[in-house]
Design an enzyme around this catalytic site. Structure first.
Site, short mmCIF file in Angstrom:
data_model
loop_
_atom_site.label_atom_id
_atom_site.label_comp_id
_atom_site.label_asym_id
_atom_site.label_seq_id
_atom_site.Cartn_x
_atom_site.Cartn_y
_atom_site.Cartn_z
N CYS A 88 132.20 48.01 7.83
CA CYS A 88 131.68 47.81 9.19
C CYS A 88 130.84 48.99 9.64
O CYS A 88 129.82 48.82 10.32
CB CYS A 88 132.83 47.60 10.16
SG CYS A 88 133.80 46.10 9.86
N ARG A 127 133.70 38.35 9.09
CA ARG A 127 132.43 38.84 9.63
C ARG A 127 131.56 37.63 9.99
O ARG A 127 131.06 36.93 9.12
CB ARG A 127 131.71 39.71 8.59
CG ARG A 127 132.39 41.04 8.36
CD ARG A 127 131.54 41.92 7.43
NE ARG A 127 132.08 43.25 7.38
CZ ARG A 127 133.07 43.63 6.57
NH1 ARG A 127 133.58 42.75 5.73
NH2 ARG A 127 133.52 44.87 6.58
#
Length: 224
Positions: free
Chosen positions: A58, A133
């Site tokens: 991330c 995601r």
């Protein structure tokens, strides 16, 4: 009724579909309260979610998105991050990125929760309790135009997301379709595809109006 209510949390999922109004969300962000998509009306936007703060993949994605902020700004598209963590955690993570990696994150980050994650279809039973995601592209009318889901193990390709938004904008303006890998298609390069004729008369005219492989497969140069 399931004897395991925690399972219902994951299976009672409503996913936004292409063409739907983006689900209305009143959220807290690192830039203050926000209504999505209300506060974004009139602008294209990309909302991208993360499993958690302080995770390596991330972090690389946040930096990659930030590096492309000028390109997204150029096409009038706003970026919004999201993670199922509290705002203070987001703020500290952003501070860490700036202090350790010398990158200032300028887009807002939403503090999500399980209710929001379920509303956006970000909790997938087969991937455990962490959110996947997700990428949602919304248009100026607040409609969902593209949805991408990535597993936790694989980082996103920001150039593809930028390409997709650019292609959607061009398609809307000029009423055409884009070939694979546009604008670098092996057959057509950056040329665009004319929608197929829907009646016999137009089908007969097509080869005289455009370059065509056949009446149903015609293309033309991009308009600047």
């Amino acid at each position: 009724m399931s004897q395991h209510p925690e399972e219902e949390l994951y299976y009672d999922i409503s996913m936004p579909l292409l063409g739907d109004e983006f689900p209305e969300l009143d959220v807290q962000t690192t830039h203050g309260p926000m209504n999505i998509p209300g506060d974004l009306k009139g602008s294209w936007f990309v909302l991208f979610s993360h499993p958690a703060d302080y995770t390596p993949v991330c972090t690389t994605e946040f930096i990659a998105f930030q590096e492309r902020v000028p390109e997204f700004d150029k096409i009038g598209c706003k970026l919004i991050g999201m993670s199922v963590d509290q705002v203070f955690s987001h703020i500290k993570w952003v501070e860490w990125i700036e202090e350790k990696l010398n990158v200032e994150i300028t887009f807002p980050i939403v503090a999500a929760n399980d209710r929001i994650a379920n509303k956006l279809g970000m909790l997938h039973p087969g991937k455990g309790s962490n959110t996947v995601r997700a990428v949602f592209v919304g248009d100026p009318q607040g409609k969902v135009r593209l949805v991408l889901y990535y597993p936790q193990e694989i980082g996103r390709n920001m150039d593809e997301i930028l390409r997709a938004v650019t292609a959607l904008q061009y398609s809307d303006k000029h009423k055409v379709a884009m070939p694979a890998d546009w604008p670098n298609n092996t057959m057509l390069k950056d040329r665009v595809i004319i929608p197929p004729a829907n009646n016999v008369a137009d089908a007969k005219k097509r080869p005289s109006q455009y370059e065509c492989y056949d009446w149903w497969f015609c293309h033309k140069a991009m308009e600047k």
